[in-house]
Design a protein around this motif. Sequence first.
Motif, PDB file in Angstrom:
ATOM      1  N   ARG A  67       0.807  -1.205   0.000  1.00  0.00           N
ATOM      2  CA  ARG A  67       0.000   0.000   0.000  1.00  0.00           C
ATOM      3  C   ARG A  67       0.841   1.257   0.000  1.00  0.00           C
ATOM      4  O   ARG A  67       0.328   2.344   0.065  1.00  0.00           O
ATOM      5  CB  ARG A  67      -0.895   0.010   1.237  1.00  0.00           C
ATOM      6  N   ARG A  87      -1.590   0.252  10.844  1.00  0.00           N
ATOM      7  CA  ARG A  87      -2.084  -0.534   9.725  1.00  0.00           C
ATOM      8  C   ARG A  87      -0.984  -1.356   9.077  1.00  0.00           C
ATOM      9  O   ARG A  87      -1.237  -2.068   8.112  1.00  0.00           O
ATOM     10  CB  ARG A  87      -2.746   0.400   8.720  1.00  0.00           C
TER      11      ARG A  87
ATOM     12  N   CYS C  38      -6.578  -5.071   7.358  1.00  0.00           N
ATOM     13  CA  CYS C  38      -6.958  -4.962   8.760  1.00  0.00           C
ATOM     14  C   CYS C  38      -8.435  -5.253   8.979  1.00  0.00           C
ATOM     15  O   CYS C  38      -8.811  -5.876   9.966  1.00  0.00           O
ATOM     16  CB  CYS C  38      -6.650  -3.576   9.302  1.00  0.00           C
ATOM     17  N   GLY C  75     -11.037  -4.652   3.336  1.00  0.00           N
ATOM     18  CA  GLY C  75      -9.653  -4.199   3.333  1.00  0.00           C
ATOM     19  C   GLY C  75      -9.277  -3.446   2.079  1.00  0.00           C
ATOM     20  O   GLY C  75     -10.102  -3.160   1.222  1.00  0.00           O
ATOM     21  N   THR C  76      -7.987  -3.157   2.010  1.00  0.00           N
ATOM     22  CA  THR C  76      -7.470  -2.342   0.926  1.00  0.00           C
ATOM     23  C   THR C  76      -7.370  -3.142  -0.361  1.00  0.00           C
ATOM     24  O   THR C  76      -6.798  -4.221  -0.373  1.00  0.00           O
ATOM     25  CB  THR C  76      -6.065  -1.853   1.293  1.00  0.00           C
ATOM     26  N   CYS C 133     -12.857   2.640  10.068  1.00  0.00           N
ATOM     27  CA  CYS C 133     -11.483   2.233   9.761  1.00  0.00           C
ATOM     28  C   CYS C 133     -10.853   1.609  10.978  1.00  0.00           C
ATOM     29  O   CYS C 133     -10.126   2.253  11.681  1.00  0.00           O
ATOM     30  CB  CYS C 133     -10.664   3.423   9.295  1.00  0.00           C
TER      31      CYS C 133
HETATM   32  S1  SF4 Z   1     -10.353   0.779   6.258  1.00  0.00           S
HETATM   33 FE1  SF4 Z   1      -8.773   1.041   7.837  1.00  0.00          FE
HETATM   34  S2  SF4 Z   1      -8.847  -0.843   9.002  1.00  0.00           S
HETATM   35 FE2  SF4 Z   1      -9.903  -1.233   7.083  1.00  0.00          FE
HETATM   36  S3  SF4 Z   1      -8.378  -2.069   5.692  1.00  0.00           S
HETATM   37 FE3  SF4 Z   1      -8.401   0.126   5.392  1.00  0.00          FE
HETATM   38  S4  SF4 Z   1      -6.831   0.914   6.740  1.00  0.00           S
HETATM   39 FE4  SF4 Z   1      -7.299  -1.143   7.424  1.00  0.00          FE
END
Ligand code: SF4
Lengths: 413, 236, 190
Positions: A67, A87, C38, C75-76, C133
């Motif tokens: 990322r 994260r 996450c 997630g991402t 998040c």
């Molecule tokens: S929204 Fe926040 S907790 Fe969820 S994957 Fe993205 S960075 Fe991680």
Amino acid sequence: MATTEQQTTGFGTWDVSEERDLGGGQREMVLNMGPQHPSTHGVMRLLLTLDGETIIHADPIIGYLHRGIEKIGENKRYSQFTPWTDRTDYTAAPLNNLGYILAVEKLCGIVAPERAQYIRVIMAELSRIAAHMVWLGTHALDIGALSMALFTFIEREKILDIFEEFCGARLTTNMMEIGGFSRDIKPSTIEKIEQLLKEFPAAQQDWEDLLSENPIWLARTRGVGVIEPEAAIDYGLTGACLRGSGINYDIRKAQPYLIYDRLDFEVPIGTNGDVYDRYLVRMEELRQTLRILRQCLDQMPTDGPIMANDSNYVIPPHHNVLRTAEDMQRHFVWVIKGFNPPKGEVYSAIEHSKGELGHYIVSDGTSMPYRMRIRTPDFVNLQVLPYMAEGAMLADSVALIGTIDIVLGSVDR
Amino acid sequence: MADEQDLQPTASPDDVVTADEDNPWLTEIAEQQLTEPAHDKTGIAKVHPSLVLTGFWGPLSEDHPAHVALMTAFGDRVKEIAFFRDEVTIRVDPSIWVDAHVLLRDDADLAYRMLSDLTAVDMLKLRAAPRFDVVSQLYSIKKRWRLRLKGGIEDGELIETLTSVYAAAGWLEREAFDMFGITFEGHPDLRRMLLADDWEEGHPLRKDYPIRGYSQYVEPGFEGGAAPRVKDNRRL
Amino acid sequence: MGVMENRFEENVLTTSVDWVFNWARRSSLWWLQFGLACCAIEMIAAMQPRFDMGERFGMLFRASPRQADLMIVAGTVTRKMAPVVRTLYDQMSEPKWVISMGSCANIGGPFDTYAVVQGVDQVIPVDVYVPGCPPVPEALYYGVLELQNKVIKYDRVLRKEGQEAADAQREEDRIATGEAMGRPVAAAAR
Ligand code: SF4
């Protein structure tokens, strides 16, 4: 699978023509595993070259969760970057916060007050337990002990509750600040930790009763994935992967930071370096962590500052910001412009639940890091997978992935 | 409140020496560090003694055994030794990059057997040449010391791979290749790692690479670059 | 709708069967086990004893996309992963729904960088967005409940061929129903 020249999956190809003929009508087979696979703990992909059921070669393909956190680090001010450290390894966010904060504090030359250091250790150790819970649950789940995840997540929820009470978030805590804490730990939180300390050993005993002498567990873990001590050092392994092979290296002991030199705990090491030993090491680590927590709660000064007294690098206390003009200005500047640490570079390492978590920061004297390198333990540890997998059985591959204890966010950053 | 006083850099040299009696060289550094703070822009924040005197990086002088060993072996191809925050950085010529590591690894006394980290820094904005610093962090389990080695190379220049010295270098170098475009000569498996195999947009951790990449998402109406003028305040 | 699909097309049962099927779909959403970052940890936590989403909503995770109705993108989504997400979505059989969990999947979250897709809806269609998040498990509940409200309204024609076709179909059904009951109905004025 090995029929056409190329297997296409829509997300990359691999060349099947590399499958060699083994003679006698036998042929190698290339097997794709992941990135969506329940036991790769996220989005890792594994290309396995097989001879029957034996793995000839394993090629982990990572980066599906890359990322750009290091690039973000170079574009954020020092004070802004903490949320991204959460994260990085999301199973143990406070430990990541701690690693980053200690690096910045080292760069700036400030030290948190004693009480803050104790709170930091408490939170870090709690998150070490929480991370081990995720590891144990998923690792056992992969190997076939389906119910372990149910048990471990019960305990993990208790820890997440403590985090939530302390900082307001369950998972991405963002709890540590440069210089200490801005909010003190509440008596009720301490009570919860005491409660956890009381309940946890019994729960852990339950798991160990279920696993440690379970014949299936032994068959799946003993003698599997052996890492020789020399190889462990050569591969730069840290954490339980290194200690499981019998090498005593724990940064909390070798290069103590915070107040770890005041605490009495032992570093468990294994003898055979197999999956089972690493399991035992981590289970013993849990016990030692409880000991650390116990001592911290006893030794922690009941009163005192929790934020370093420094006019340059630390956010002024909220109380003063509302009362003195000078502190209000300072607060404004700190928030808007950040602070400028001296020029230089630091590498600060802490013992993460998975190994050595290092932050290498190059500062050019401006309020943003010039280079922010996060040396995550599992990225380096994962590299040993091909070494371990060679000659192992296909069914063991999930045990091998689990035993390294990877979190893909931290591998890929 | 006792620890607040602790924070003031008032510890006398005697206090500091008792912190580690086995290492006599600490005395020397203790005096050095207390007379001249390791950094100071403003003169307000002085370095806390406990930070400086950890001894985790070995003696903070030219007599650092690793420096001595390298100097005897390679002479003036060892460029400089630098200290900051008790950390030791030795800059070597890239031509002895591998040899220096082999020497430090095999030295019976020092035994820097572990490669903690290997990465690169794009020095584009800090100096004219060379462009990149390849940085390795070594650790000696025996001594409990760390050491940082640096070699500077130009863009496009090759540097020899450490894979023959440390197995850990394999992925770390691949990552540096992926992120910076540094080619490690002799690396067995140098290909993209974190980015997709067919990534065409260069190497993201270079300083001239924009954080959003080159193909960023443009909001409709913003194609021209600047935000459109808002005249009608109903749009606000 | 499988076997029933064409046999009962012009029958009075159509609506009721649709409703019964939708009710069944709604109460047993099987989701694709697919954690990205996450948020996946929170998704797993939502499944575990304390929050127990699986048992409460009749949800079950499947490792194979062929057996799943629901994809929770937790997630991402990176640019390297986006094609995989698309492939998985394509492999799921109709009817299928998508919940986008967390800021990352919604809009890219805190990662506005070269490597991250700014929102999973650039890759696959999304039914419910859950902000946060990460979102706490309760928030995921709410998302699932919202999705259930949507599933019960599921209309194959509407989903596949759009609003107009759906209206025409409904009209056709209405007339057919009337005829079947021996009460010819006039076409409604539009
Ligand atoms: S929204 Fe926040 S907790 Fe969820 S994957 Fe993205 S960075 Fe991680």
